[in-house]
Design a protein around this motif. Structure first.
Motif, PDB file in Angstrom:
ATOM      1  N   VAL A  34      46.637  39.202  42.217  1.00 41.94           N
ATOM      2  CA  VAL A  34      45.594  39.980  41.544  1.00 41.94           C
ATOM      3  C   VAL A  34      44.376  40.111  42.446  1.00 41.94           C
ATOM      4  O   VAL A  34      43.812  41.195  42.600  1.00 41.94           O
ATOM      5  CB  VAL A  34      45.211  39.343  40.188  1.00 41.94           C
ATOM      6  CG1 VAL A  34      43.938  39.955  39.629  1.00 41.94           C
ATOM      7  CG2 VAL A  34      46.351  39.481  39.191  1.00 41.94           C
ATOM      8  N   ARG A  35      43.962  39.022  43.049  1.00 44.98           N
ATOM      9  CA  ARG A  35      42.788  39.053  43.931  1.00 44.98           C
ATOM     10  C   ARG A  35      42.997  39.980  45.134  1.00 44.98           C
ATOM     11  O   ARG A  35      42.025  40.457  45.711  1.00 44.98           O
ATOM     12  CB  ARG A  35      42.454  37.638  44.400  1.00 44.98           C
ATOM     13  CG  ARG A  35      41.847  36.786  43.309  1.00 44.98           C
ATOM     14  CD  ARG A  35      41.586  35.368  43.759  1.00 44.98           C
ATOM     15  NE  ARG A  35      40.876  34.609  42.729  1.00 44.98           N
ATOM     16  CZ  ARG A  35      40.894  33.288  42.650  1.00 44.98           C
ATOM     17  NH1 ARG A  35      41.551  32.564  43.560  1.00 44.98           N
ATOM     18  NH2 ARG A  35      40.234  32.671  41.686  1.00 44.98           N
ATOM     19  N   GLY A  36      44.253  40.231  45.503  1.00 42.21           N
ATOM     20  CA  GLY A  36      44.552  41.085  46.650  1.00 42.21           C
ATOM     21  C   GLY A  36      44.625  42.572  46.324  1.00 42.21           C
ATOM     22  O   GLY A  36      44.794  43.391  47.230  1.00 42.21           O
ATOM     23  N   ILE A  37      44.490  42.950  45.074  1.00 47.91           N
ATOM     24  CA  ILE A  37      44.585  44.358  44.693  1.00 47.91           C
ATOM     25  C   ILE A  37      43.293  45.088  45.039  1.00 47.91           C
ATOM     26  O   ILE A  37      42.188  44.568  44.826  1.00 47.91           O
ATOM     27  CB  ILE A  37      44.941  44.484  43.191  1.00 47.91           C
ATOM     28  CG1 ILE A  37      46.389  44.034  43.006  1.00 47.91           C
ATOM     29  CG2 ILE A  37      44.710  45.893  42.668  1.00 47.91           C
ATOM     30  CD1 ILE A  37      46.879  44.040  41.591  1.00 47.91           C
ATOM     31  N   GLU A  38      43.454  46.292  45.577  1.00 49.22           N
ATOM     32  CA  GLU A  38      42.297  47.098  45.975  1.00 49.22           C
ATOM     33  C   GLU A  38      41.381  47.346  44.780  1.00 49.22           C
ATOM     34  O   GLU A  38      41.836  47.729  43.705  1.00 49.22           O
ATOM     35  CB  GLU A  38      42.772  48.440  46.542  1.00 49.22           C
ATOM     36  CG  GLU A  38      41.644  49.306  47.052  1.00 49.22           C
ATOM     37  CD  GLU A  38      42.138  50.635  47.607  1.00 49.22           C
ATOM     38  OE1 GLU A  38      41.321  51.557  47.666  1.00 49.22           O
ATOM     39  OE2 GLU A  38      43.330  50.733  47.960  1.00 49.22           O
ATOM     40  N   GLY A  39      40.096  47.080  44.975  1.00 43.21           N
ATOM     41  CA  GLY A  39      39.111  47.293  43.921  1.00 43.21           C
ATOM     42  C   GLY A  39      38.770  46.042  43.136  1.00 43.21           C
ATOM     43  O   GLY A  39      37.817  46.025  42.366  1.00 43.21           O
ATOM     44  N   VAL A  79      39.249  39.650  35.324  1.00 41.74           N
ATOM     45  CA  VAL A  79      39.194  40.359  36.599  1.00 41.74           C
ATOM     46  C   VAL A  79      37.929  41.205  36.633  1.00 41.74           C
ATOM     47  O   VAL A  79      37.661  41.962  35.702  1.00 41.74           O
ATOM     48  CB  VAL A  79      40.442  41.258  36.789  1.00 41.74           C
ATOM     49  CG1 VAL A  79      40.348  42.049  38.088  1.00 41.74           C
ATOM     50  CG2 VAL A  79      41.709  40.430  36.740  1.00 41.74           C
ATOM     51  N   GLY A  80      37.163  41.064  37.692  1.00 42.98           N
ATOM     52  CA  GLY A  80      35.984  41.902  37.910  1.00 42.98           C
ATOM     53  C   GLY A  80      36.252  42.870  39.033  1.00 42.98           C
ATOM     54  O   GLY A  80      36.895  42.529  40.021  1.00 42.98           O
ATOM     55  N   THR A  81      35.772  44.090  38.873  1.00 39.45           N
ATOM     56  CA  THR A  81      35.998  45.098  39.903  1.00 39.45           C
ATOM     57  C   THR A  81      34.804  45.183  40.851  1.00 39.45           C
ATOM     58  O   THR A  81      33.687  44.819  40.502  1.00 39.45           O
ATOM     59  CB  THR A  81      36.245  46.485  39.277  1.00 39.45           C
ATOM     60  OG1 THR A  81      35.147  46.824  38.440  1.00 39.45           O
ATOM     61  CG2 THR A  81      37.529  46.489  38.461  1.00 39.45           C
ATOM     62  N   GLU A  82      35.091  45.666  42.055  1.00 36.55           N
ATOM     63  CA  GLU A  82      34.044  45.865  43.044  1.00 36.55           C
ATOM     64  C   GLU A  82      33.088  46.951  42.559  1.00 36.55           C
ATOM     65  O   GLU A  82      33.509  47.853  41.820  1.00 36.55           O
ATOM     66  CB  GLU A  82      34.666  46.275  44.382  1.00 36.55           C
ATOM     67  CG  GLU A  82      35.518  45.197  45.003  1.00 36.55           C
ATOM     68  CD  GLU A  82      36.270  45.665  46.235  1.00 36.55           C
ATOM     69  OE1 GLU A  82      36.352  46.897  46.472  1.00 36.55           O
ATOM     70  OE2 GLU A  82      36.781  44.799  46.960  1.00 36.55           O
ATOM     71  N   ASP A  89      37.155  42.543  42.734  1.00 39.08           N
ATOM     72  CA  ASP A  89      36.084  41.762  43.362  1.00 39.08           C
ATOM     73  C   ASP A  89      36.328  40.267  43.175  1.00 39.08           C
ATOM     74  O   ASP A  89      36.119  39.471  44.074  1.00 39.08           O
ATOM     75  CB  ASP A  89      34.740  42.169  42.751  1.00 39.08           C
ATOM     76  CG  ASP A  89      33.551  41.547  43.449  1.00 39.08           C
ATOM     77  OD1 ASP A  89      33.626  41.320  44.670  1.00 39.08           O
ATOM     78  OD2 ASP A  89      32.544  41.288  42.766  1.00 39.08           O
ATOM     79  N   TRP A  90      36.758  39.883  41.966  1.00 40.12           N
ATOM     80  CA  TRP A  90      37.042  38.484  41.661  1.00 40.12           C
ATOM     81  C   TRP A  90      38.063  38.426  40.529  1.00 40.12           C
ATOM     82  O   TRP A  90      38.221  39.373  39.760  1.00 40.12           O
ATOM     83  CB  TRP A  90      35.775  37.711  41.275  1.00 40.12           C
ATOM     84  CG  TRP A  90      35.013  38.323  40.133  1.00 40.12           C
ATOM     85  CD1 TRP A  90      33.952  39.189  40.223  1.00 40.12           C
ATOM     86  CD2 TRP A  90      35.264  38.131  38.734  1.00 40.12           C
ATOM     87  NE1 TRP A  90      33.528  39.539  38.959  1.00 40.12           N
ATOM     88  CE2 TRP A  90      34.315  38.915  38.033  1.00 40.12           C
ATOM     89  CE3 TRP A  90      36.183  37.395  38.004  1.00 40.12           C
ATOM     90  CZ2 TRP A  90      34.274  38.975  36.639  1.00 40.12           C
ATOM     91  CZ3 TRP A  90      36.138  37.455  36.616  1.00 40.12           C
ATOM     92  CH2 TRP A  90      35.193  38.230  35.949  1.00 40.12           C
ATOM     93  N   ALA A  91      38.770  37.307  40.440  1.00 40.27           N
ATOM     94  CA  ALA A  91      39.722  37.062  39.349  1.00 40.27           C
ATOM     95  C   ALA A  91      39.729  35.567  39.072  1.00 40.27           C
ATOM     96  O   ALA A  91      39.729  34.762  39.997  1.00 40.27           O
ATOM     97  CB  ALA A  91      41.116  37.542  39.726  1.00 40.27           C
ATOM     98  N   GLU A  92      39.693  35.222  37.792  1.00 45.09           N
ATOM     99  CA  GLU A  92      39.673  33.813  37.397  1.00 45.09           C
ATOM    100  C   GLU A  92      40.588  33.578  36.203  1.00 45.09           C
ATOM    101  O   GLU A  92      40.616  34.382  35.265  1.00 45.09           O
ATOM    102  CB  GLU A  92      38.258  33.382  37.009  1.00 45.09           C
ATOM    103  CG  GLU A  92      37.303  33.397  38.170  1.00 45.09           C
ATOM    104  CD  GLU A  92      35.916  32.927  37.784  1.00 45.09           C
ATOM    105  OE1 GLU A  92      35.733  32.413  36.661  1.00 45.09           O
ATOM    106  OE2 GLU A  92      35.014  33.075  38.615  1.00 45.09           O
ATOM    107  N   PRO A  93      41.305  32.454  36.209  1.00 41.92           N
ATOM    108  CA  PRO A  93      42.169  32.130  35.074  1.00 41.92           C
ATOM    109  C   PRO A  93      41.368  31.542  33.908  1.00 41.92           C
ATOM    110  O   PRO A  93      40.341  30.898  34.107  1.00 41.92           O
ATOM    111  CB  PRO A  93      43.120  31.075  35.651  1.00 41.92           C
ATOM    112  CG  PRO A  93      42.275  30.374  36.680  1.00 41.92           C
ATOM    113  CD  PRO A  93      41.390  31.448  37.266  1.00 41.92           C
TER     114      PRO A  93
END
Length: 186
Positions: free
Chosen positions: A6-11, A125-128, A13-17
């Motif tokens: 998930v963290r590697g997907i374009e756009g 998940v937060g986006t850039e 910014d951050w991902a947390e469980p």
């Protein structure tokens, strides 16, 4: 892991469980049904506001201030949840309803206690800045199998609906109980 993908997907910014369980919170003055959230302190998944104290460390949790008052505890006191005692490190606000409350504790501790290490109930998940949220959601759906992807508006709507449904159930039970008491009196 899924989190790394998930963290590697374009756009992204951050991902947390986030881990979620439910239990009863025990204070010196009683018990209250409780959602138990496991999150990464210092990240995005915990309480939005701490009105007193600090985020939890090992063996600690954050509780709602209204519940603390009702159940007779404060910062530094011990409370029971999930079969063990926790020290209250902080208080948040606005997380108690007529039905239940919420507490927040470190993600890894909750995952270990409920026997689900390496998994998550949710992933925030937060986006850039400037990223198209719907495009990121589509990529998540396409690249991460076995998950449901909800944008903030849809997730919020589903959670409001769940709370509303639980409240209706409670009111129906109370109405039936009052009706039965009324019949017994007559």
């Amino acid at each position: 892991t899924a989190l790394q993908r998930v963290r590697g997907i374009e756009g992204v910014d951050w991902a947390e469980p986030i881990m979620l369980s439910s239990e009863a919170l025990q204070g010196s003055a009683g018990r209250r049904p409780t959602y138990v959230f496991g999150y990464q302190p210092g990240g995005h998944g915990g309480p939005q506001l701490l009105v007193e104290g600090e985020e939890p460390g090992p063996g600690e949790l954050v509780a709602d201030d209204a519940t603390a008052t009702a159940l007779g505890f404060g910062i530094g006191d011990q409370v029971g949840v999930l079969g063990r005692q926790w020290t209250v490190s902080g208080l948040t606000t606005g997380m108690t309803s007529i039905i239940n409350t919420s507490v927040y504790l470190p993600f890894d501790e909750l995952a270990a206690i409920i026997g689900r290490p390496g998994t998550a109930s949710y992933m925030l998940v937060g986006t850039e800045p400037g990223a198209d949220t719907n495009s990121v959601a589509r990529q998540l759906r396409d690249q991460i199998t076995g998950v449901e992807v909800l944008t903030r508006p849809r997730f919020s709507a589903e959670e409001r609906s769940l709370v509303r449904d639980m409240s209706v159930d409670l009111m129906n039970i109370m109405s039936i109980a009052c009706f039965l008491v009324g019949l017994a009196v007559i």
